[in-house]
Design an enzyme around this catalytic site. Structure first.
Site, PDB file in Angstrom:
ATOM      1  N   THR A  14       0.825  -1.127   0.041  1.00 19.34           N
ATOM      2  CA  THR A  14      -0.108  -0.079  -0.101  1.00 19.34           C
ATOM      3  C   THR A  14       0.631   1.401   0.023  1.00 19.34           C
ATOM      4  O   THR A  14       0.446   2.133  -0.883  1.00 19.34           O
ATOM      5  CB  THR A  14      -0.904   0.029   1.207  1.00 19.34           C
ATOM      6  OG1 THR A  14      -1.852  -1.076   1.259  1.00 19.34           O
ATOM      7  CG2 THR A  14      -1.963   1.226   1.346  1.00 19.34           C
ATOM      8  N   GLU A 131      11.139   9.158   8.971  1.00 20.84           N
ATOM      9  CA  GLU A 131       9.859   9.951   9.546  1.00 20.84           C
ATOM     10  C   GLU A 131       8.595   8.884   9.585  1.00 20.84           C
ATOM     11  O   GLU A 131       7.830   9.241  10.541  1.00 20.84           O
ATOM     12  CB  GLU A 131       9.508  11.179   8.622  1.00 20.84           C
ATOM     13  CG  GLU A 131       8.478  12.113   8.977  1.00 20.84           C
ATOM     14  CD  GLU A 131       8.857  12.785  10.453  1.00 20.84           C
ATOM     15  OE1 GLU A 131       8.228  12.661  11.419  1.00 20.84           O
ATOM     16  OE2 GLU A 131       9.940  13.581  10.363  1.00 20.84           O
ATOM     17  N   GLY A 136       2.650   8.151  11.475  1.00 23.94           N
ATOM     18  CA  GLY A 136       2.625   8.014  10.010  1.00 23.94           C
ATOM     19  C   GLY A 136       2.829   9.254   9.315  1.00 23.94           C
ATOM     20  O   GLY A 136       3.992   9.863   9.209  1.00 23.94           O
ATOM     21  N   ILE A 138       2.680  12.302  10.836  1.00 20.07           N
ATOM     22  CA  ILE A 138       2.995  13.514  11.669  1.00 20.07           C
ATOM     23  C   ILE A 138       4.514  13.701  11.466  1.00 20.07           C
ATOM     24  O   ILE A 138       5.135  12.795  11.924  1.00 20.07           O
ATOM     25  CB  ILE A 138       2.490  13.199  13.104  1.00 20.07           C
ATOM     26  CG1 ILE A 138       0.845  12.974  13.209  1.00 20.07           C
ATOM     27  CG2 ILE A 138       2.954  14.367  13.872  1.00 20.07           C
ATOM     28  CD1 ILE A 138       0.463  12.568  14.414  1.00 20.07           C
ATOM     29  N   ASP A 203       3.293  -2.151  19.166  1.00 22.47           N
ATOM     30  CA  ASP A 203       3.632  -1.422  18.052  1.00 22.47           C
ATOM     31  C   ASP A 203       4.032   0.045  18.743  1.00 22.47           C
ATOM     32  O   ASP A 203       4.877   0.999  18.612  1.00 22.47           O
ATOM     33  CB  ASP A 203       2.184  -1.081  17.183  1.00 22.47           C
ATOM     34  CG  ASP A 203       2.384  -0.008  16.136  1.00 22.47           C
ATOM     35  OD1 ASP A 203       3.310  -0.125  15.259  1.00 22.47           O
ATOM     36  OD2 ASP A 203       1.776   0.833  16.496  1.00 22.47           O
ATOM     37  N   LYS A 207       7.581   2.642  18.721  1.00 21.24           N
ATOM     38  CA  LYS A 207       7.708   4.122  18.433  1.00 21.24           C
ATOM     39  C   LYS A 207       7.931   4.881  19.480  1.00 21.24           C
ATOM     40  O   LYS A 207       8.826   5.855  19.289  1.00 21.24           O
ATOM     41  CB  LYS A 207       6.200   4.596  18.095  1.00 21.24           C
ATOM     42  CG  LYS A 207       5.623   3.691  16.737  1.00 21.24           C
ATOM     43  CD  LYS A 207       4.299   4.232  16.565  1.00 21.24           C
ATOM     44  CE  LYS A 207       3.588   3.269  15.401  1.00 21.24           C
ATOM     45  NZ  LYS A 207       2.260   3.358  14.981  1.00 21.24           N
TER      46      LYS A 207
END
Length: 436
Positions: A14, A131, A136, A138, A203, A207
């Site tokens: 995707t 990034e 995502g 931001i 997840d 991050k």
């Protein structure tokens, strides 16, 4: 105009397909903005025959990401394969070893190998941009690496997983169970067939570990995070939170204390009138508290093809705008060799207090026992709410406690003591109340 920037893209899912589409549709605009053209030279993907709705004619195919990284005549290797090890790690190492710049959206890879990869990139004079790995679309990585230079960050926290935020939002708005909302998230493609990595908090932890390093200059410590997911959050907790003026969010929180760094991921009650409480659905939000700027809150799409591709494209564009010999921004905000060892903070007072839900047998003395166990651990109660009987085989009632600021260790000891009394009908629920 300078020579074109030649890129190779590993992974045409995707995000990869969205990136190719944007680069092709906006090639002229990007050439003007970046001062040079960005040209897709090579790609790799599992299935060459799949129709991705993009034009790949004239682009060299490689069978594996590793082969693309080792052999393609490119300047930038874009890794969109995923995974903490295996093909993604091998390909990124191969690309950096050649002195190629690397752009990745792979938070698992960085959480596990980020410091090593940063050292390799800096040794080879290559850029490693990521990034898209956190929140995502931001631009929180750029903010921490560049825009907040000179600020001393004291705390960083936020909603970093769209799957969990969607489930919690839907539970509140529609009064549905966790299980029902998870099934809907899977149907819509917001959750994987095996959603454990998201809903158990892993997840978010990956991050958060990356953000912690950028914020505080310590080595990445993804395995040293207190972790709770949202699987135990019930509709009763959602409703009780609303009655008390709160909303439940899965937050990742990192803060600097006198004894070290505190990292935690867990469901949190935030005030209904706070900005972060208004962040619904798959949207992400990250807040940074620093001494010069104060508080910065960034909100935006945390996942999806276009949002992630936008972040990847921003990283590629930064490389296109850079020039040989120019001073490079360190991969992790400061040179990798200067990162300090991670020092975990000692347990301390939690500023916002705690929400405790107890389902207990309806008999005399229970209230007094609970109050005694709290007092024995120096826990001050802000409120006690007794709810109506709940349907069980024996008569039971729900008691909700809201504490003032207290010690984490004290809460654990009090709850353990309450459990030993044998009047609980089900496991107690403990949720932090966070200052935001």
């Amino acid at each position: 105009m300078a020579d074109s920037l030649r890129i190779g893209i590993a992974g045409l899912g995707t995000v990869g397909s969205s990136l190719v589409r944007i680069l092709q549709q906006r090639s002229n605009e990007l050439a003007i903005t970046c001062g040079r053209a960005i040209e897709i030279i090579a790609v790799s993907a599992r299935d060459r025959s799949r129709d991705r709705g993009i034009d790949l004619s004239g682009i060299t195919w490689f069978d594996t990401p590793e082969e693309l990284a080792e052999k393609a005549d490119i300047d930038v290797f874009v890794e969109l394969v995923g995974g903490a090890s295996g093909a993604a790690e091998d390909a990124v190492r191969a690309a950096l070893s050649r002195g190629l710049h690397v752009v990745t959206a792979n938070k698992a890879l960085l959480a596990k190998h980020g410091v090593e990869l940063a050292k390799l990139a800096e040794e080879k004079g290559a850029l490693l941009n990521f990034e898209a790995a956190v929140a995502g679309g931001i631009p929180i990585i750029k903010a921490l690496r560049e825009s907040l230079t000179g600020n001393h960050v004291s705390r960083i926290y936020g909603i970093m997983n769209g799957t969990c935020n969607y489930i919690l939002t839907k539970m509140e708005k529609e009064g549905l169970s966790f299980e029902a909302c998870l099934k809907e998230a899977q149907r819509l493609g917001y959750a994987e067939a095996d959603p454990a990595f998201d809903i158990e908090g892993n997840d978010t932890a990956h991050k958060l570990a990356i953000l912690t390093t950028l914020a505080f200059g310590s080595k990445i410590a993804a395995d040293d995070i207190y972790l709770e997911g949202i699987t135990n959050i019930s509709i009763e907790d959602i409703q009780a939170a609303a009655d008390l003026g709160y909303r439940i969010k899965l937050l990742g929180v990192a803060q600097l204390t006198e004894s070290g760094i505190e990292q935690r991921v867990h469901p949190t009650m935030v005030p209904l009138d706070s900005v972060i409480a208004q962040v619904d659905g798959v949207t992400n939000a990250v807040a940074v508290e620093s001494d010069i700027l104060g508080e910065l809150l960034m909100v935006g799409p945390g996942a999806g093809g276009n949002a992630t591709a936008s972040a990847v494209l921003g990283d590629v564009a930064d490389i296109a705008k850079s020039r040989p010999g120019a001073q490079q921004v360190p991969v992790l905000g400061r040179p990798a060799k200067s990162l300090t060892d991670y020092r975990r903070a000692k347990m301390k007072s939690h500023e916002g207090g705690y929400f405790i839900r107890l389902t207990v047998k309806d008999k005399a003395g229970v209230f007094a026992s609970i109050a005694t166990r709290m007092a024995e651990n120096n826990i001050s109660l802000e409120s006690i709410v007794q709810r109506s009987q709940v349907p069980t085989e024996e008569k039971a009632q729900t008691i909700i406690l809201v504490t003032h600021a207290t010690m984490e260790d004290a809460i654990r000891k009090a709850v353990k003591a309450i459990k030993s009394e044998k009047y609980l009908v089900s496991e107690p629920q403990v949720i932090r109340i966070e200052r935001t």
